[in-house]
Design a protein around this motif. Structure first.
Motif, PDB file in Angstrom:
ATOM      1  N   PRO A  19       0.845  -1.203   0.000  1.00 57.43           N
ATOM      2  CA  PRO A  19       0.000   0.000   0.000  1.00 57.43           C
ATOM      3  C   PRO A  19       0.872   1.242   0.000  1.00 57.43           C
ATOM      4  N   ARG A  20       0.365   2.306  -0.584  1.00 64.42           N
ATOM      5  CA  ARG A  20       1.099   3.570  -0.589  1.00 64.42           C
ATOM      6  C   ARG A  20       0.794   4.302   0.726  1.00 64.42           C
ATOM      7  N   ILE A  21       1.814   4.437   1.550  1.00 69.00           N
ATOM      8  CA  ILE A  21       1.654   4.995   2.885  1.00 69.00           C
ATOM      9  C   ILE A  21       2.610   6.158   3.053  1.00 69.00           C
ATOM     10  N   SER A  22       2.122   7.228   3.655  1.00 69.69           N
ATOM     11  CA  SER A  22       2.973   8.318   4.079  1.00 69.69           C
ATOM     12  C   SER A  22       2.886   8.429   5.593  1.00 69.69           C
ATOM     13  N   LEU A  23       4.008   8.620   6.232  1.00 71.23           N
ATOM     14  CA  LEU A  23       4.075   8.580   7.689  1.00 71.23           C
ATOM     15  C   LEU A  23       3.391   9.772   8.333  1.00 71.23           C
ATOM     16  N   THR A  24       2.709   9.483   9.442  1.00 71.71           N
ATOM     17  CA  THR A  24       2.127  10.495  10.309  1.00 71.71           C
ATOM     18  C   THR A  24       2.277  10.012  11.745  1.00 71.71           C
ATOM     19  N   GLY A  84      18.688   2.262   8.778  1.00 70.64           N
ATOM     20  CA  GLY A  84      17.770   3.273   8.273  1.00 70.64           C
ATOM     21  C   GLY A  84      16.429   3.250   8.988  1.00 70.64           C
ATOM     22  N   GLY A  85      15.502   4.054   8.437  1.00 71.70           N
ATOM     23  CA  GLY A  85      14.168   4.135   9.011  1.00 71.70           C
ATOM     24  C   GLY A  85      13.629   5.545   9.106  1.00 71.70           C
ATOM     25  N   GLY A  86      14.146   6.451   8.267  1.00 68.70           N
ATOM     26  CA  GLY A  86      13.590   7.796   8.223  1.00 68.70           C
ATOM     27  C   GLY A  86      13.776   8.588   9.498  1.00 68.70           C
ATOM     28  N   TYR A  87      14.742   8.196  10.319  1.00 71.08           N
ATOM     29  CA  TYR A  87      15.029   8.796  11.628  1.00 71.08           C
ATOM     30  C   TYR A  87      14.009   8.428  12.693  1.00 71.08           C
ATOM     31  N   VAL A  88      12.918   7.772  12.318  1.00 74.92           N
ATOM     32  CA  VAL A  88      11.817   7.538  13.263  1.00 74.92           C
ATOM     33  C   VAL A  88      11.481   6.062  13.445  1.00 74.92           C
ATOM     34  N   MET A  89      12.076   5.188  12.658  1.00 75.04           N
ATOM     35  CA  MET A  89      11.746   3.763  12.697  1.00 75.04           C
ATOM     36  C   MET A  89      13.022   2.947  12.619  1.00 75.04           C
ATOM     37  N   VAL A 113      24.876   0.055  15.572  1.00 79.22           N
ATOM     38  CA  VAL A 113      24.521   0.851  16.739  1.00 79.22           C
ATOM     39  C   VAL A 113      23.002   1.010  16.838  1.00 79.22           C
ATOM     40  N   GLU A 114      22.476   0.801  18.048  1.00 80.33           N
ATOM     41  CA  GLU A 114      21.051   0.985  18.329  1.00 80.33           C
ATOM     42  C   GLU A 114      20.858   2.404  18.868  1.00 80.33           C
ATOM     43  N   TYR A 115      20.778   3.355  17.959  1.00 79.88           N
ATOM     44  CA  TYR A 115      20.640   4.752  18.351  1.00 79.88           C
ATOM     45  C   TYR A 115      19.188   5.063  18.726  1.00 79.88           C
ATOM     46  N   ARG A 116      19.002   6.144  19.457  1.00 77.76           N
ATOM     47  CA  ARG A 116      17.654   6.561  19.836  1.00 77.76           C
ATOM     48  C   ARG A 116      16.917   7.154  18.630  1.00 77.76           C
ATOM     49  N   LEU A 117      15.619   6.937  18.600  1.00 76.83           N
ATOM     50  CA  LEU A 117      14.793   7.369  17.482  1.00 76.83           C
ATOM     51  C   LEU A 117      14.105   8.699  17.785  1.00 76.83           C
ATOM     52  N   ALA A 118      13.847   9.445  16.712  1.00 79.21           N
ATOM     53  CA  ALA A 118      12.973  10.610  16.782  1.00 79.21           C
ATOM     54  C   ALA A 118      11.522  10.119  16.592  1.00 79.21           C
ATOM     55  N   PRO A 119      10.533  10.860  17.037  1.00 76.81           N
ATOM     56  CA  PRO A 119      10.592  12.187  17.665  1.00 76.81           C
ATOM     57  C   PRO A 119      10.860  12.154  19.171  1.00 76.81           C
ATOM     58  N   GLU A 120      10.952  10.953  19.751  1.00 78.60           N
ATOM     59  CA  GLU A 120      11.208  10.885  21.188  1.00 78.60           C
ATOM     60  C   GLU A 120      12.551  11.523  21.541  1.00 78.60           C
ATOM     61  N   THR A 121      13.532  11.377  20.649  1.00 79.39           N
ATOM     62  CA  THR A 121      14.842  12.001  20.838  1.00 79.39           C
ATOM     63  C   THR A 121      15.161  12.828  19.604  1.00 79.39           C
ATOM     64  N   ASN A 122      15.322  14.120  19.802  1.00 79.60           N
ATOM     65  CA  ASN A 122      15.645  15.020  18.695  1.00 79.60           C
ATOM     66  C   ASN A 122      17.160  15.124  18.513  1.00 79.60           C
ATOM     67  N   TRP A 215      12.069  14.466   8.888  1.00 78.47           N
ATOM     68  CA  TRP A 215      12.945  15.599   9.215  1.00 78.47           C
ATOM     69  C   TRP A 215      12.368  16.432  10.359  1.00 78.47           C
ATOM     70  N   SER A 216      11.070  16.679  10.354  1.00 80.97           N
ATOM     71  CA  SER A 216      10.463  17.446  11.440  1.00 80.97           C
ATOM     72  C   SER A 216      10.619  16.723  12.768  1.00 80.97           C
ATOM     73  N   SER A 217      10.518  15.387  12.734  1.00 87.39           N
ATOM     74  CA  SER A 217      10.666  14.600  13.955  1.00 87.39           C
ATOM     75  C   SER A 217      12.085  14.693  14.496  1.00 87.39           C
ATOM     76  N   LEU A 218      13.075  14.614  13.605  1.00 89.03           N
ATOM     77  CA  LEU A 218      14.462  14.684  14.043  1.00 89.03           C
ATOM     78  C   LEU A 218      14.813  16.066  14.573  1.00 89.03           C
ATOM     79  N   LEU A 219      14.416  17.100  13.836  1.00 87.14           N
ATOM     80  CA  LEU A 219      14.838  18.456  14.180  1.00 87.14           C
ATOM     81  C   LEU A 219      14.024  19.051  15.317  1.00 87.14           C
ATOM     82  N   GLY A 220      12.781  18.589  15.457  1.00 87.02           N
ATOM     83  CA  GLY A 220      11.898  19.190  16.458  1.00 87.02           C
ATOM     84  C   GLY A 220      11.267  20.481  15.979  1.00 87.02           C
ATOM     85  N   HIS A 221      11.423  20.782  14.697  1.00 88.54           N
ATOM     86  CA  HIS A 221      10.806  21.969  14.095  1.00 88.54           C
ATOM     87  C   HIS A 221      10.748  21.744  12.589  1.00 88.54           C
ATOM     88  N   ALA A 222      10.155  22.675  11.893  1.00 89.98           N
ATOM     89  CA  ALA A 222      10.011  22.535  10.448  1.00 89.98           C
ATOM     90  C   ALA A 222      11.365  22.495   9.763  1.00 89.98           C
TER      91      ALA A 222
END
Length: 311
Positions: A19-24, A84-89, A113-122, A215-222
């Motif tokens: 399916p064509r999915i865009s993240l929210t 990978g995972g778009g910074y969020v997955m 490396v098991e790095y922390r994910l956004a948006p929980e960690t910016n 990108w918004s999740s990683l940066l915490g802003h637009a």
């Protein structure tokens, strides 16, 4: 946008299945929890040890997954891998089925490396996790059986972005040295979120909407502003000199195609040895989600480049 006619015919069946999915925010957890698309890992190819090591100052510990080819002793070269995972997955174990055959083929160690994910960690939390893991790996190279002079960094998608950012950070801090950076369709530039849409790229798998969310999740802003650090968006770096030899690969229909080609061009102009591949008819992650000739060629090219870099 309608780029389906440009997709390599051997890659089209997968698009009919997905399916064509865009993240929210609403579907992020469900996407994190979805079953893997890959078959179970062949654990006979590589051993795995998980080390819990100190994270950045004031931050939680991090896990490093250390893979070693079965039956191989002595000191080996190393790939420091960022998933990978778009910074969020994503998580390291998702990549087990992909990395174990690679490790066995290349006869190298991989530290992931098991790095922390956004948006929980910016930002800068996740890239500092990656740096802390690299620092621990190099400090413990002897006991891990790693040759630190043959250690490079690799990542796919957001992991490729982190790998490029880590290479910049390593160069600028001057504590360590990397032998190479191996970037597979790296996510390098938050300005792609605000640029004029590419007429044919980004329709499948990773869309412009998902990119804005990541990108918004990683940066915490637009995204797209002038104040974004190059350690978040490596394309923002003004000086690309003195970086290690670089491999960049992307699909011609990948949303990141323009930023990846531009980064490769700028690296070349800065005197960095660069190998660039753009695969016609390839959408994002075509090399792992599909198995047509173009996917097989992309994997062969990547493996052989890693073999040369590790030598």
């Amino acid at each position: 946008m309608d780029s389906l006619h440009l997709v390599d015919p051997t890659l089209r069946p997968l698009l009919d299945m997905l399916p064509r999915i865009s993240l929210t925010d609403d579907i992020l957890q469900a996407m994190r929890d979805r079953p893997s698309m890959f078959p179970p890992a062949d654990e006979s190819l590589a051993t795995l040890e998980i080390h819990t090591v100190p994270g950045p100052a004031g931050a939680p510990d991090i896990d490093l997954h250390v893979f070693r080819p079965v039956g191989v002793t002595g000191v080996l070269p190393c790939i420091y891998h960022i998933h990978g995972g778009g910074y969020v997955m994503g998580k390291v174990s998702d990549y087990d089925p992909l990395v174990r055959p690679l490790i066995a083929d290349l006869q190298c160690i991989m530290v992931s490396v098991e790095y922390r994910l956004a948006p929980e960690t910016n930002f800068p939390g996740p890239i500092e996790d990656c740096y802390a893991g690299l620092a621990w790996t190099i400090a413990h190279a002897k006991e891990l059986g790693i040759d630190p002079t043959r250690l490079g960094v690799m990542g796919q998608s957001a992991g490729g972005g982190y790998a490029a950012a880590l290479a910049l950070m390593v160069r600028d801090r001057g504590e360590y040295a990397l032998a190479f950076q191996h970037l597979i369709y790296p996510m390098l530039d938050d300005r792609t979120c605000t640029a004029s849409p590419h007429p044919y790229a980004g329709e499948f798998i990773w869309t412009a909407q998902s990119n804005r969310f990541g990108w918004s999740s990683l940066l915490g802003h637009a995204p797209g502003g002038d104040d974004v650090s190059p350690y978040a968006a490596p394309a923002k770096a003004t000086d690309l000199g003195n970086l290690p030899r670089t491999y960049i690969a992307t699909g011609a229909l990948d949303l990141f195609v323009d930023e990846d080609i531009d980064y490769a061009t700028r690296l070349i102009r800065a005197g960095v040895p660069v190998e660039l591949h753009v695969y016609p008819g390839g959408y994002h992650a075509f090399d792992v989600f599909a198995d047509g000739p173009v996917s097989q060629q992309a994997r062969r090219d990547s493996h052989e480049a890693l073999r040369r870099a590790l030598a």
